[in-house]
Design an enzyme around this catalytic site. Sequence first.
Site, short mmCIF file in Angstrom:
data_model
loop_
_atom_site.label_atom_id
_atom_site.label_comp_id
_atom_site.label_asym_id
_atom_site.label_seq_id
_atom_site.Cartn_x
_atom_site.Cartn_y
_atom_site.Cartn_z
N GLU A 1 0.83 -1.21 0.00
CA GLU A 1 0.00 0.00 0.00
C GLU A 1 0.86 1.26 0.00
O GLU A 1 1.25 1.76 1.05
CB GLU A 1 -0.93 0.01 1.22
CG GLU A 1 -1.83 1.24 1.25
CD GLU A 1 -2.80 1.28 2.43
OE1 GLU A 1 -2.77 0.38 3.28
OE2 GLU A 1 -3.59 2.23 2.50
N LYS B 1 -2.51 -1.91 -3.25
CA LYS B 1 -3.54 -1.04 -2.66
C LYS B 1 -3.10 0.41 -2.80
O LYS B 1 -2.41 0.95 -1.94
CB LYS B 1 -3.74 -1.40 -1.18
CG LYS B 1 -4.72 -0.52 -0.44
CD LYS B 1 -5.18 -1.14 0.86
CE LYS B 1 -6.04 -0.19 1.66
NZ LYS B 1 -6.72 -0.84 2.79
P1 13P Z 1 -9.26 4.27 4.01
O1 13P Z 1 -10.14 3.57 3.00
O2 13P Z 1 -10.03 4.92 5.12
O3 13P Z 1 -8.25 5.18 3.35
O4 13P Z 1 -8.44 3.15 4.76
C1 13P Z 1 -7.85 2.16 4.03
C2 13P Z 1 -6.63 1.73 4.71
O5 13P Z 1 -6.49 0.58 5.04
C3 13P Z 1 -5.58 2.74 4.99
O6 13P Z 1 -4.38 2.10 5.32
#
Ligand code: 13P
Length: 341
Positions: A176, A218
Site C-alpha cells: 500500500e 492497494k
Molecule cells: P481508508 O479507506 O479509510 O483510506 O483506509 C484504508 C486503509 O487501510 C488505509 O491504510
Amino acid sequence: MATELHETARALVAEGKGILAADESTGTITKRFDSIGLESTEENRRTYRELLFTTPGVEEYISGVILYDETIRQSALDGTPFPKLLAAKGVIPGIKVDEGAKPLAHAEGETITEGLDGLRGRLEEYYGLGARFAKWRATYTITDSLPSEYCIWTNAHALARYAALCQEANIVPIVEPEVLMDGTHTIERAYHVTSRVLFALYTELFDQRVDVAGSLLKPNMVLSGYEASNRAGIDDVADWSLKCFYKHVPAAVPGIVFLSGGQSDKDATAHLNAMNAKGPHPWQLSFSYGRALQAPTLKAWGGKPANVEAGQRAYYHRAKMNSAARTGMYAPELEREAVTA
Ligand code: 13P
C-alpha cells in the site's frame, strides 16, 4: 507454496467482492470513536468489530477483512475468536503488520514506514492465528517539491522487504503506497507523483524476487488535491487513474484494491464504478476501504446497543454498493435502498 499464495490473492478479488479494512490502530480508532462520543476502551473496540464481522449476509460482498494486532486476538461474545468467525463465513482474515509511518531522517515533512525488525517471527505467529494476507502502508505527501526520490525509494525498498517476508510465510502481501491527496495540487501532479511511486515500488519488488502474481496493490486513486480550486470530475479521475496503472502495474498482479483515503463514501464508490465501466482490464479493480465502508456504519450505530442492527444495515448497504461498482453497475439511484432497507 506459490499456489496457495496465488489462490488467496485471487480469492480476495473474487467477482463482486472486496476487502474491509478494519485495522485501525488504537490511536486511529480512538479518533473515529471520538466522532460519535464513544470512549475507546478495549471492550468498545471489540463490540464494534463484532458488529462489523457478524453483519448478516455481508460475506456476499466482502472477501477479506484486515485486522489489527489487538483485534486478531479478540473473540465474539460467544467465545469464537474473530479470525475463526470470519473464516467460517468464507471471509479471509488479514493483518496489518507495519508499525506506522515515522519521520524520515534528513527529510523534513516525509515519512518512512517502520516494522521490519522481527517481522519474520510475527508473520509466523499471525499465520498461526489464521491470517492469510497482510498489509503494509507507506505514505507520501505532495507539495511543490515533495515527495523526494529518497522518500519514494526508501519506502519502496521497505515495502518489498515486507512483501518478500510475507511470501516466505505463505501470506499474501498487500503493498500500500498511499500518495496523500491533501493539498491544492492538480490531478496531473497526482498522476506524476503516483507514477514515480509505482515505478519505484515494482522495481524493488522485482529486485527482491517478489512473485507479484501472489500479491495485491492497494494504491490511492489519482485525484485533484482535496483543497484544489478546480477539482477533476468522476470521469477524469477514472481516466488519469487508469492511465497511471496501465503504465506501471504489471498484468501479472491479480488485483488493485483501492484505499478510500478520505473521499466521501459515495465518491469512492462512484470512482471505482467509473474505472470498471471502462473495462475489461488486465487486473481486477476492487476496494479495500476503511472509512468509505465504516463512516456510515459508525454514524448509524453511534455506540448504542439499540442501534447495532442499524449499523449493520449501513455497512451491508455500502458493501453492496461497492460490489455493484466492481462491475460498473453502480448508479446513484441505488443509494435509495439504504433508506428503505
Ligand atoms: P481508508 O479507506 O479509510 O483510506 O483506509 C484504508 C486503509 O487501510 C488505509 O491504510
